[in-house]
Motif scaffolding. Structure first.
Motif, mmCIF file in Angstrom:
data_model
loop_
_atom_site.group_PDB
_atom_site.id
_atom_site.type_symbol
_atom_site.label_atom_id
_atom_site.label_comp_id
_atom_site.label_asym_id
_atom_site.label_seq_id
_atom_site.Cartn_x
_atom_site.Cartn_y
_atom_site.Cartn_z
ATOM 1 N N ALA A 153 6.429 4.084 -7.601
ATOM 2 C CA ALA A 153 6.780 4.198 -5.961
ATOM 3 C C ALA A 153 5.644 3.683 -6.280
ATOM 4 C CB ALA A 153 6.047 5.510 -6.233
ATOM 5 N N VAL A 154 4.915 2.560 -4.562
ATOM 6 C CA VAL A 154 4.405 2.208 -3.507
ATOM 7 C C VAL A 154 4.388 3.183 -2.126
ATOM 8 C CG1 VAL A 154 3.775 -0.434 -2.684
ATOM 9 C CG2 VAL A 154 5.136 0.055 -4.649
ATOM 10 N N LEU A 155 3.349 3.031 -2.338
ATOM 11 C CA LEU A 155 2.214 3.810 -1.332
ATOM 12 C C LEU A 155 2.993 2.613 0.202
ATOM 13 C CD1 LEU A 155 -0.652 5.538 -2.460
ATOM 14 C CD2 LEU A 155 2.279 6.843 -1.975
ATOM 15 N N VAL A 156 3.110 2.734 0.944
ATOM 16 C CA VAL A 156 3.212 1.884 2.663
ATOM 17 C C VAL A 156 2.488 2.533 2.825
ATOM 18 C CG1 VAL A 156 4.726 0.833 3.830
ATOM 19 C CG2 VAL A 156 5.519 0.981 1.446
ATOM 20 N N GLU A 157 1.570 1.402 3.885
ATOM 21 C CA GLU A 157 0.212 1.603 4.991
ATOM 22 C C GLU A 157 -0.073 3.441 4.625
ATOM 23 O OE1 GLU A 157 -0.843 0.192 7.102
ATOM 24 O OE2 GLU A 157 0.215 -1.502 7.746
ATOM 25 N N ARG A 158 -0.109 3.724 3.737
ATOM 26 C CA ARG A 158 -0.966 5.564 3.360
ATOM 27 C C ARG A 158 -2.661 5.026 2.245
ATOM 28 N NH1 ARG A 158 1.515 5.999 6.877
ATOM 29 N NH2 ARG A 158 2.607 7.368 7.159
ATOM 30 N N PRO A 159 -3.244 5.601 2.560
ATOM 31 C CA PRO A 159 -4.792 5.215 1.817
ATOM 32 C C PRO A 159 -4.538 5.822 0.519
ATOM 33 C CG PRO A 159 -4.887 7.559 3.167
ATOM 34 C CD PRO A 159 -3.810 6.564 4.227
ATOM 35 N N THR A 160 -5.556 4.701 -0.259
ATOM 36 C CA THR A 160 -5.521 5.088 -2.135
ATOM 37 C C THR A 160 -6.809 5.174 -1.741
ATOM 38 O OG1 THR A 160 -5.489 3.201 -2.435
ATOM 39 C CG2 THR A 160 -3.153 4.515 -2.665
ATOM 40 N N THR A 161 -7.512 6.514 -2.827
ATOM 41 C CA THR A 161 -8.950 6.892 -2.701
ATOM 42 C C THR A 161 -9.064 6.375 -4.287
ATOM 43 O OG1 THR A 161 -9.051 8.821 -2.556
ATOM 44 C CG2 THR A 161 -9.737 7.361 -0.949
ATOM 45 N N ALA A 174 5.834 -7.995 7.065
ATOM 46 C CA ALA A 174 5.767 -8.596 5.653
ATOM 47 C C ALA A 174 5.390 -7.423 5.093
ATOM 48 C CB ALA A 174 3.999 -9.531 6.270
ATOM 49 N N VAL A 175 4.605 -6.647 5.490
ATOM 50 C CA VAL A 175 4.146 -5.309 4.538
ATOM 51 C C VAL A 175 5.435 -4.809 3.703
ATOM 52 C CG1 VAL A 175 3.886 -2.601 4.825
ATOM 53 C CG2 VAL A 175 1.912 -4.710 5.779
ATOM 54 N N GLY A 176 6.106 -4.508 4.860
ATOM 55 C CA GLY A 176 7.424 -3.824 3.981
ATOM 56 C C GLY A 176 7.931 -4.511 3.034
ATOM 57 N N SER A 177 8.317 -6.360 3.255
ATOM 58 C CA SER A 177 8.550 -6.422 2.464
ATOM 59 C C SER A 177 7.912 -6.812 0.809
ATOM 60 C CB SER A 177 8.835 -7.762 3.143
ATOM 61 O OG SER A 177 9.433 -9.477 1.958
ATOM 62 N N ALA A 178 6.819 -6.774 1.466
ATOM 63 C CA ALA A 178 5.809 -7.255 -0.219
ATOM 64 C C ALA A 178 5.795 -5.947 -0.957
ATOM 65 C CB ALA A 178 4.014 -6.734 0.824
ATOM 66 N N ALA A 179 5.946 -4.624 -0.214
ATOM 67 C CA ALA A 179 6.309 -2.938 -1.120
ATOM 68 C C ALA A 179 7.546 -3.303 -1.715
ATOM 69 C CB ALA A 179 6.028 -2.453 0.207
ATOM 70 N N VAL A 180 7.988 -3.589 -1.249
ATOM 71 C CA VAL A 180 10.159 -3.965 -2.017
ATOM 72 C C VAL A 180 9.800 -4.802 -3.023
ATOM 73 C CG1 VAL A 180 12.576 -4.378 -2.377
ATOM 74 C CG2 VAL A 180 11.714 -3.086 0.528
ATOM 75 N N LYS A 181 9.116 -5.875 -2.775
ATOM 76 C CA LYS A 181 9.035 -6.762 -3.923
ATOM 77 C C LYS A 181 7.919 -6.559 -5.153
ATOM 78 C CE LYS A 181 9.456 -10.976 -1.305
ATOM 79 N NZ LYS A 181 8.880 -12.545 -0.882
ATOM 80 N N LEU A 182 6.986 -5.631 -5.201
ATOM 81 C CA LEU A 182 5.858 -5.039 -5.457
ATOM 82 C C LEU A 182 6.716 -3.872 -6.442
ATOM 83 C CD1 LEU A 182 3.637 -5.053 -6.643
ATOM 84 C CD2 LEU A 182 2.895 -3.476 -5.524
ATOM 85 N N LEU A 183 8.140 -3.505 -5.760
ATOM 86 C CA LEU A 183 8.637 -2.006 -6.762
ATOM 87 C C LEU A 183 9.726 -2.593 -7.629
ATOM 88 C CD1 LEU A 183 9.142 1.014 -6.381
ATOM 89 C CD2 LEU A 183 10.678 0.759 -5.011
ATOM 90 N N LEU A 184 10.532 -3.267 -6.857
ATOM 91 C CA LEU A 184 11.454 -4.403 -7.557
ATOM 92 C C LEU A 184 10.541 -5.251 -9.304
ATOM 93 C CD1 LEU A 184 13.875 -5.558 -4.917
ATOM 94 C CD2 LEU A 184 13.647 -4.127 -6.151
ATOM 95 N N ARG A 185 9.600 -5.774 -8.628
ATOM 96 C CA ARG A 185 8.429 -6.053 -9.828
ATOM 97 C C ARG A 185 7.984 -5.029 -11.128
ATOM 98 N NH1 ARG A 185 4.158 -9.301 -8.713
ATOM 99 N NH2 ARG A 185 3.747 -9.709 -10.931
ATOM 100 N N ARG A 186 7.618 -3.401 -10.305
ATOM 101 C CA ARG A 186 7.640 -2.884 -11.362
ATOM 102 C C ARG A 186 8.835 -2.181 -12.280
ATOM 103 N NH1 ARG A 186 2.930 -1.854 -12.641
ATOM 104 N NH2 ARG A 186 2.013 -2.023 -10.267
ATOM 105 N N LEU A 187 9.886 -1.663 -11.132
ATOM 106 C CA LEU A 187 11.150 -1.270 -11.918
ATOM 107 C C LEU A 187 11.609 -2.400 -13.339
ATOM 108 C CD1 LEU A 187 12.708 -0.171 -8.593
ATOM 109 C CD2 LEU A 187 11.893 0.414 -10.880
#
Length: 198
Positions: A3-11, A157-170
């Motif tokens: 999973a990739v969080l989009v515009e959500r914080p992580t601590t 760009a945020v959405g695109s980066a999130a999808v690319k990262l998720l595809l790489r992760r998969l």
């Protein structure tokens, strides 16, 4: 399940710390707006902001940091506690600040800023003649009268980066370290601040 969080914080201590995330650097976005207003000669900038979203919290933190870094006169934040319902109260608070010498306002978010324009006009205040006005989000800002200078988070760009990262992760989950990516917003300069329009 990747999973990739989009515009959500992580601590660092949160349960989502081990998840990938992609978002906008909202603190930097506010700093861009404050720098622009400072370059136009403003020594004090009022922030009118919501307090009910992560973006709003980051915008407030960016305002506090930016005021300090740029040597601007600090002002109490005008709270937008009930989005779309507090516009009259917010307009009155802005008019009071203008009477005290403030000539620049940053509003989070576009919808609130657009609603404020006629309310400020009814109080004899026009952008950019009486005050410089910048909105945050750049969803509706260009449609306002006058068109609003706006901080534009890189949503696509945020959405695109999130999808690319998720595809790489998969493709190969074990080969990637956890990514926490922040993309920089840009400032879209229009007529609401005066000065040069790009």
């Amino acid at each position: 399940m990747p999973a990739v969080l989009v515009e959500r914080p992580t601590t660092p201590d949160g349960t989502a710390a081990d998840l990938d995330s992609v978002g906008s650097d909202h603190r930097h976005g506010v700093l861009l707006a404050l720098r622009h207003l400072r370059a136009l000669g403003h020594k004090s900038v009022l922030l009118a902001a919501r307090d009910d979203t992560w973006t709003a919290h980051r915008a407030r933190a960016g305002y506090e940091e930016g005021v300090r870094l740029l040597g601007l006169a600090p002002r109490p934040v005008v709270d937008i506690q009930r989005p779309n319902l507090d516009s009259e109260t917010v307009a009155e608070r802005i008019a009071e600040a203008v009477a005290e010498g403030v000539r620049a306002v940053l509003v989070h978010n576009d919808q609130e800023a657009v609603q404020l324009i006629p309310l400020l006009r009814a109080r004899g205040l026009r952008a950019p003649d009486d005050l410089a006005l910048i909105s945050y989000d750049d969803v509706f800002a260009a449609l306002a009268a006058p068109p609003l200078t706006a901080v534009a988070p890189p949503k696509r760009a945020v959405g695109s980066a999130a999808v690319k990262l998720l595809l790489r992760r998969l493709d190969d989950e074990s080969a990637l370290p956890v990514h926490h990516i922040q993309l920089m917003p840009e400032l879209k300069i229009r007529t609401s601040c005066g000065g040069t329009v790009v």
